[in-house]
Write an enzyme that holds these catalytic residues in place. Structure first.
Site, PDB file in Angstrom:
ATOM      1  N   ARG A  39      -1.782   5.988   7.585  1.00  0.00           N
ATOM      2  CA  ARG A  39      -1.752   4.476   8.204  1.00  0.00           C
ATOM      3  C   ARG A  39      -0.603   4.159   8.908  1.00  0.00           C
ATOM      4  NH1 ARG A  39      -4.777   0.059   6.013  1.00  0.00           N
ATOM      5  NH2 ARG A  39      -4.078  -0.775   8.093  1.00  0.00           N
ATOM      6  N   CYS A  79      -7.996   2.669 -12.165  1.00  0.00           N
ATOM      7  CA  CYS A  79      -8.327   3.641 -11.393  1.00  0.00           C
ATOM      8  C   CYS A  79      -9.590   3.754 -10.884  1.00  0.00           C
ATOM      9  CB  CYS A  79      -8.077   5.209 -12.122  1.00  0.00           C
ATOM     10  SG  CYS A  79      -6.291   5.290 -12.449  1.00  0.00           S
ATOM     11  N   ARG A 120       2.151   4.628 -16.347  1.00  0.00           N
ATOM     12  CA  ARG A 120       2.532   4.290 -17.915  1.00  0.00           C
ATOM     13  C   ARG A 120       3.669   5.057 -18.448  1.00  0.00           C
ATOM     14  NH1 ARG A 120      -3.135   4.509 -18.450  1.00  0.00           N
ATOM     15  NH2 ARG A 120      -3.969   2.537 -18.508  1.00  0.00           N
ATOM     16  N   GLU A 164     -12.027   7.322  -4.905  1.00  0.00           N
ATOM     17  CA  GLU A 164     -12.087   7.233  -3.443  1.00  0.00           C
ATOM     18  C   GLU A 164     -13.416   7.796  -2.775  1.00  0.00           C
ATOM     19  OE1 GLU A 164     -10.391   5.861  -0.008  1.00  0.00           O
ATOM     20  OE2 GLU A 164      -9.190   5.745  -1.854  1.00  0.00           O
ATOM     21  N   TYR A 173       3.881   6.119   2.697  1.00  0.00           N
ATOM     22  CA  TYR A 173       2.899   7.348   2.641  1.00  0.00           C
ATOM     23  C   TYR A 173       3.857   8.402   2.263  1.00  0.00           C
ATOM     24  CZ  TYR A 173      -0.415   3.695   3.536  1.00  0.00           C
ATOM     25  OH  TYR A 173      -1.205   2.715   3.255  1.00  0.00           O
ATOM     26  N   ARG A 223      -4.211   7.097  -3.586  1.00  0.00           N
ATOM     27  CA  ARG A 223      -3.959   5.868  -2.913  1.00  0.00           C
ATOM     28  C   ARG A 223      -3.506   4.935  -3.788  1.00  0.00           C
ATOM     29  NH1 ARG A 223      -7.599   8.425   0.256  1.00  0.00           N
ATOM     30  NH2 ARG A 223      -7.162   8.383   2.423  1.00  0.00           N
ATOM     31  N   ARG A 250       0.906  -1.304   0.080  1.00  0.00           N
ATOM     32  CA  ARG A 250      -0.003   0.055  -0.064  1.00  0.00           C
ATOM     33  C   ARG A 250       0.845   1.207   0.108  1.00  0.00           C
ATOM     34  NH1 ARG A 250      -5.124   0.683   2.086  1.00  0.00           N
ATOM     35  NH2 ARG A 250      -4.507   2.683   0.975  1.00  0.00           N
TER      36      ARG A 250
END
Length: 122
Positions: A117, A76, A65, A79, A109, A91, A9
């Site tokens: 997180r 994609c 890409r 959120e 992050y 994210r 993540r």
């Protein structure tokens, strides 16, 4: 030890919703995830991006890409718009094959997403 499928993540934020800003931040995020987990393109199974509703100028997958990940399945999604959530946030979840155990994975992050997180190992 044989490779396992793991999820990695990460997240970042952009200061402005422009294709250039999104590309720069997504490329930085993906490069750090790959470097910190010693991953190469052949280790990548797929990448899922989400973006908050205030990001509309380009797809985060377009940035992936641009760094040569066009052969990796990319998608994609939007959120959830939760009150108080981090704005201008992208994210990512990478599905990978790796020798690392679940506890050795480095989640990344950056920028305004650094506190999202705190419970995950870095």
């Amino acid at each position: 030890m044989s490779p396992s499928v793991r999820a990695v993540r990460g997240a970042t934020t952009v200061d402005q919703d422009t294709p250039e800003s999104i590309t720069e931040r997504v490329v930085t995020l993906l490069r750090q995830i790959l470097e910190r987990n010693e991953l190469v393109e052949d280790d990548l199974i797929s990448i899922l991006f989400t973006a908050t509703e205030d990001i509309v100028s380009t797809f985060p997958a377009t940035a992936a890409r641009s760094m040569g990940l066009g052969a990796v399945p990319l998608i994609c999604a939007r959120e959830l718009a939760i009150a108080g959530s981090v704005p201008h946030c992208i994210r990512v979840m990478l599905h990978v094959t790796t020798q690392l155990s679940r506890h050795e994975i480095h989640h990344v992050y950056l920028e305004g997403a650094q506190g999202l997180r705190d419970d995950l190992p870095d």
